[in-house]
Design an enzyme around this catalytic site. Structure first.
Site, short mmCIF file in Angstrom:
data_model
loop_
_atom_site.label_atom_id
_atom_site.label_comp_id
_atom_site.label_asym_id
_atom_site.label_seq_id
_atom_site.Cartn_x
_atom_site.Cartn_y
_atom_site.Cartn_z
N GLY A 186 -1.96 0.18 -4.76
CA GLY A 186 -2.10 -0.15 -3.35
C GLY A 186 -2.40 1.09 -2.52
N TYR B 48 14.70 -19.40 -17.26
CA TYR B 48 13.97 -18.25 -16.73
C TYR B 48 13.69 -17.19 -17.79
CZ TYR B 48 12.96 -14.17 -13.74
OH TYR B 48 12.39 -13.08 -13.15
N ALA C 55 0.81 -1.23 0.00
CA ALA C 55 0.00 0.00 0.00
C ALA C 55 0.84 1.27 0.00
CB ALA C 55 -0.93 0.01 1.21
N SER C 56 2.15 1.15 -0.14
CA SER C 56 2.99 2.35 -0.10
C SER C 56 3.19 3.00 -1.46
CB SER C 56 4.35 2.01 0.52
OG SER C 56 5.02 1.03 -0.26
N SER C 57 2.61 2.42 -2.51
CA SER C 57 2.74 3.02 -3.84
C SER C 57 1.65 2.49 -4.77
CB SER C 57 4.11 2.72 -4.45
OG SER C 57 4.26 1.33 -4.68
N ASN D 166 -2.33 -7.39 -2.66
CA ASN D 166 -2.07 -6.49 -3.78
C ASN D 166 -0.60 -6.41 -4.20
OD1 ASN D 166 -2.51 -3.79 -5.43
ND2 ASN D 166 -0.98 -3.32 -3.86
N SER E 81 -3.26 -10.27 -12.82
CA SER E 81 -2.92 -9.45 -13.98
C SER E 81 -3.37 -10.16 -15.23
CB SER E 81 -1.40 -9.21 -14.02
OG SER E 81 -1.00 -8.72 -15.28
N ASP F 129 7.46 -7.91 4.60
CA ASP F 129 8.24 -8.25 3.41
C ASP F 129 7.73 -9.59 2.91
OD1 ASP F 129 10.04 -8.94 1.46
OD2 ASP F 129 11.83 -8.75 2.72
N LEU F 130 6.96 -9.56 1.84
CA LEU F 130 6.31 -10.78 1.35
C LEU F 130 7.28 -11.77 0.74
CD1 LEU F 130 3.18 -9.00 0.01
CD2 LEU F 130 3.08 -11.02 1.48
#
Length: 324
Positions: free
Chosen positions: A42, A192, A37-39, A115, A170, A88-89
Site C-alpha cells: 500500500g 473456522y 497505505a501505511s505499510s 488494498n 491474492s 478502519d475498514l
C-alpha cells in the site's frame, strides 16, 4: 527479490517493479484513494502513484503511521501531493464516516485501490459482529466502493477520463472453503480455518470486482473494475505468524517478491494505458491471469452482492442511511 518468470503479453514479468510498469505515465490530472497505505505494498503503491503525479489520499487506520509514510514520500519527492485520512475498514461506521468526509472535501476520484488486508490467526469478530477477515478485507471495501461510486461517476463524466477500481486479492483465493463463500456460516467459529477464511475474503474481492464490472458496463459508465494478485510477497501481513515469517525470510531472497515488485500489478492496472476499457479481469504479474472457477462463477458473484447488501443493512439497522 523474485528472480524467475518470463515477460507476458504486456511486456512485464513477475520481477517488474511498480516504477517500471508506470514508467513514462503522467497522472497529474488524477486523484486516487489507496486503502492500507501505511505499510507494505500500500505504501509503495501510494509512493509510485505520487511519483507519477497522481494526487493520493491514503486511507489508513493508524493516522500516526500514515502521517509518517506521507512525510517520507514528500521528503523523497517534494512535489508529491499526498494526504492521509482515517479509515478502519472493519467498522461500518468508520467506512461511512470516511466516505462522507471525502464527499464533503469536494475532491474528485478517478482511481480507487482497495488494498488493505489482514490475516487473523484466530477467530475474531469485528465491531459489527462479522468475522474479522471477511469484514476488513471484503465487506469494508464493498461498502466503501458503493459509497464513493457517485463521486467516481461524476469525476469520470466531468473529466472524460476513465475511472478505475482495483481490488487487491491474492492467489489464496483459490484455497477458500470448498463451497467458496460460506453464506450461512460466515461467523461459524467451530468450522473456522484462518487460511481458508482469508482465501474466502480474497475470493470475495474478485467476485465483487466482476459483478461490479458487469453493472458498470450495463449502466454505460466510463469506470472499470478489476482484481489483482500481488503474488508471493513478504509484508507485515505475516507479522503475527512467526513460522510463516521465518519461512518467508529463508526463501525470500529467491522466490518471494519484494515490495516494489509486489505493488507492480496494482500500479499497472491503476495507471497503464494498456488496461484502457478492460474490466472484469483478474491480473497477476502485470498481465491478465486465470482465476479459480469459483471466481468466474457469475451466479456466485450475484449472490454475494445481494448477501453483502443485506448483511450491511442488517448491521446498520439503527442507521437511517442504508446502502443500496
Amino acid at each position: 527479490m523474485w528472480l524467475f518468470g518470463r515477460k507476458g503479453a504486456s511486456g512485464f514479468s513477475p520481477s517488474s517493479t511498480a516504477e517500471q510498469v508506470t514508467q513514462g505515465i503522467h497522472g497529474t490530472a488524477l486523484t486516487a484513494i489507496v486503502t492500507g497505505a501505511s505499510s507494505g505494498i500500500g505504501t509503495e503503491t501510494a509512493r509510485v502513484l505520487a511519483l507519477r503525479g497522481v494526487r493520493v489520499v491514503m486511507a489508513v487506520r493508524n493516522m500516526e503511521a500514515g502521517s509518517q509514510v506521507r512525510d517520507a514520500i514528500v521528503k523523497e519527492n517534494p512535489s508529491a501531493n499526498v494526504h492521509a485520512m482515517e479509515l478502519d475498514l472493519s467498522s461500518i461506521a468508520s467506512v461511512r464516516k470516511f466516505a462522507a468526509e471525502y464527499e464533503s472535501s469536494g475532491l474528485p476520484l478517478n482511481i480507487l485501490i482497495n488494498n488493505a488486508g489482514i490475516i487473523a490467526s484466530r477467530f475474531m469478530l469485528s465491531k459489527d459482529n462479522i468475522e474479522l477477515q471477511f469484514a476488513t478485507n471484503y465487506i469494508g471495501h464493498f461498502l466503501l466502493t458503493n459509497l464513493l461510486l457517485e463521486t467516481m461517476k461524476k469525476t469520470a463524466c466531468e473529466s472524460r477520463k476513465e475511472g478505475r477500481i482495483v481490488n487487491v486479492s491474492s492467489r489464496r483465493h483459490k484455497f477458500s472453503y470448498p463451497e467458496g463463500i460460506r453464506f450461512d456460516k460466515i461467523n461459524d467459529k467451530i468450522g473456522y480455518k484462518f487460511l481458508s477464511a482469508y482465501g474466502q475474503s480474497k475470493l470475495a474481492n474478485i467476485l465483487h470486482a466482476n459483478e461490479l464490472a458487469k453493472r458498470l458496463k450495463e449502466d454505460g459508465l466510463n469506470i472499470t473494475a478489476n482484481s489483482v494478485s500481488p503474488g508471493p510477497i513478504n509484508t507485515n501481513i505475516f507479522r503475527h505468524f512467526s513460522f510463516l515469517s521465518g519461512l518467508v525470510g529463508l526463501l525470500g531472497k529467491y522466490v518471494i517478491k519484494n515490495v516494489q515488485q509486489g505493488a507492480a500489478t496494482t500500479c499497472y492496472v491503476a495507471l497503464h494505458p494498456q488496461v484502457n476499457r478492460m474490466s472484469g479481469h483478474y491480473f497477476a504479474d502485470s498481465n491478465i491471469a486465470e482465476a479459480s472457477s469459483q471466481a468466474a462463477d457469475t451466479q456466485l458473484a450475484h449472490k454475494l452482492w445481494d448477501f453483502s447488501l443485506d448483511l450491511i443493512n442488517r448491521c446498520s439497522k439503527n442507521c437511517s442511511c442504508m446502502v443500496r
